[in-house]
Enzyme design. Structure first.
Site, PDB file in Angstrom:
ATOM      1  N   SER A 169      -0.983 -12.022   7.017  1.00 26.33           N
ATOM      2  CA  SER A 169      -0.791 -12.695   5.734  1.00 26.33           C
ATOM      3  C   SER A 169      -0.221 -11.778   4.666  1.00 26.33           C
ATOM      4  O   SER A 169       0.303 -12.252   3.668  1.00 26.33           O
ATOM      5  CB  SER A 169      -2.127 -13.271   5.237  1.00 26.33           C
ATOM      6  OG  SER A 169      -3.074 -12.232   5.065  1.00 26.33           O
ATOM      7  N   CYS A 170      -0.333 -10.468   4.842  1.00 27.92           N
ATOM      8  CA  CYS A 170       0.096  -9.553   3.779  1.00 27.92           C
ATOM      9  C   CYS A 170       0.740  -8.324   4.385  1.00 27.92           C
ATOM     10  O   CYS A 170       0.117  -7.649   5.198  1.00 27.92           O
ATOM     11  CB  CYS A 170      -1.094  -9.152   2.917  1.00 27.92           C
ATOM     12  SG  CYS A 170      -0.683  -7.954   1.638  1.00 27.92           S
ATOM     13  N   GLY A 171       1.945  -8.033   3.961  1.00 30.53           N
ATOM     14  CA  GLY A 171       2.653  -6.891   4.523  1.00 30.53           C
ATOM     15  C   GLY A 171       2.347  -5.573   3.864  1.00 30.53           C
ATOM     16  O   GLY A 171       2.700  -4.525   4.379  1.00 30.53           O
ATOM     17  N   CYS A 173      -0.936  -4.852   2.345  1.00 27.21           N
ATOM     18  CA  CYS A 173      -2.350  -4.839   1.975  1.00 27.21           C
ATOM     19  C   CYS A 173      -2.962  -3.452   2.058  1.00 27.21           C
ATOM     20  O   CYS A 173      -3.892  -3.136   1.326  1.00 27.21           O
ATOM     21  CB  CYS A 173      -3.133  -5.791   2.870  1.00 27.21           C
ATOM     22  SG  CYS A 173      -2.636  -7.510   2.711  1.00 27.21           S
TER      23      CYS A 173
END
Length: 329
Positions: A169-171, A173
């Site tokens: 979901s997050c590149g 994080c």
């Protein structure tokens, strides 16, 4: 691309080599993997990107007719870790740099695109080979990419404050601060003369959606598509992670020696976040469009880079958050 090349190694000079020590040492298991890959291609190229699972389907509208629940198979998008190892040529294993949760497929593109958008390589010639290798799993899933850097290219540092573990979901994080992720591009996208009619932009989400075979089967994959100013879809990649889909597109462009992607635009099926804007900038893209919302940092970075940022591209409407002169009405 045939099976041995996909499961072996890519070299920027255009050649291919079955040079992965792990894979070659696997012997018969390697042949099984090759045959399995061929079957996946013949089955539409989805392969491990999807899996079947039994579910209990509940429909309250049908409950009054006695059909409120039924057990049936459902197709899910696969999410597995991919370890990216990077280092100089020589014996032994390269050091692990990153682990990203991704949908298997186009893994070499993903690794190369990741290195480019993180500023760890600058061009195709910075890579000597990229190899998809065996991991420690049984049966083996080939969830390791080994990248050998060209002579003279500095190896990345594995600073704990710049942790590259990423989720689907997050590149970004795992990174310590905005300063650590504000990688600057080599390409002056602000000078790109790209001009795209708004009417053409409104057609692109449907063209992207029509090419999303994985989404058709699972409903759970993001897509990134590279388009020409005339609306031609050049390449599309799908992944459970938005940032992975973009890295796969950019990695393809690196391997095809198409950087910078001047005069092209990138369309993503979700929202436009900071990391997606950064990745588009690193590839030299003058326009990023999204069917959903951008973030404040995405809009600020696009303005700083001189990139056109389009959000809420739905039906006949859109919002242009930066450099609106490239979108003509």
């Amino acid at each position: 691309m045939d099976a041995p090349t996909e499961l072996a190694a890519w070299m920027p000079d255009g050649g291919w080599s079955c040079g992965c020590p792990d894979a070659l040492a696997a012997g018969a298991r390697w042949l099984v993997a090759v045959r399995a890959y061929r079957r996946r291609v013949e089955d539409g190229g989805m392969g491990r990107a999807t899996d079947r699972r039994g579910v209990l389907r509940i429909d309250l509208d049908a409950a009054t007719a006695g059909r409120g629940s039924v057990r049936r198979p459902d197709t899910l998008a696969v999410e597995e870790p991919l370890e990216i190892r990077v280092g100089a040529a020589g014996p032994g294993r390269r050091k692990p740099l990153a682990v990203t949760m991704r949908t298997p497929g186009d893994d070499l593109d993903l690794a190369i695109g990741f290195l480019l958008t993180e500023g760890l390589i600058r061009s195709t010639d910075d890579v000597l080979t990229a190899q998809l290798c065996a991991g420690a799993e049984t049966p083996n899933t080939y969830n390791v990419v080994d990248v050998v850097l060209a002579p003279g290219v500095p190896e990345p540092t594995t600073d704990p404050s710049r942790n590259f573990y990423t989720t689907s979901s997050c590149g970004v994080c795992g990174k310590a601060s905005i300063d650590a992720v504000r990688t600057r591009s080599l390409f002056p996208v602000s000078e790109d003369p790209l001009s795209v009619p708004a009417a053409l932009l409104t057609e692109l989400p449907d063209r992207l959606r029509a090419a999303q075979r994985g989404f058709d089967r699972t409903g759970g994959l993001h897509a990134a598509g590279l388009f020409t100013p005339d609306g031609e879809l050049v390449v599309l990649r799908e992944d459970v992670g938005r940032h992975n889909a973009v890295d796969k597109v950019i990695g393809w462009a690196v391997r095809e020696r198409r950087l910078p992607l001047a005069g092209h635009l990138l369309l993503v099926s979700g929202r436009a976040s900071f990391e997606l804007t950064q990745k588009a900038w690193m590839a030299g893209l003058p326009l990023l469009a999204a069917v959903s919302a951008p973030s404040t940092l995405a809009a600020e970075l696009a303005e700083e880079a001189g990139m056109t940022l389009v959000g809420f591209l739905r039906g006949n409407t859109m919002n242009v958050y930066a450099r609106p002169e490239r979108v003509t009405v």
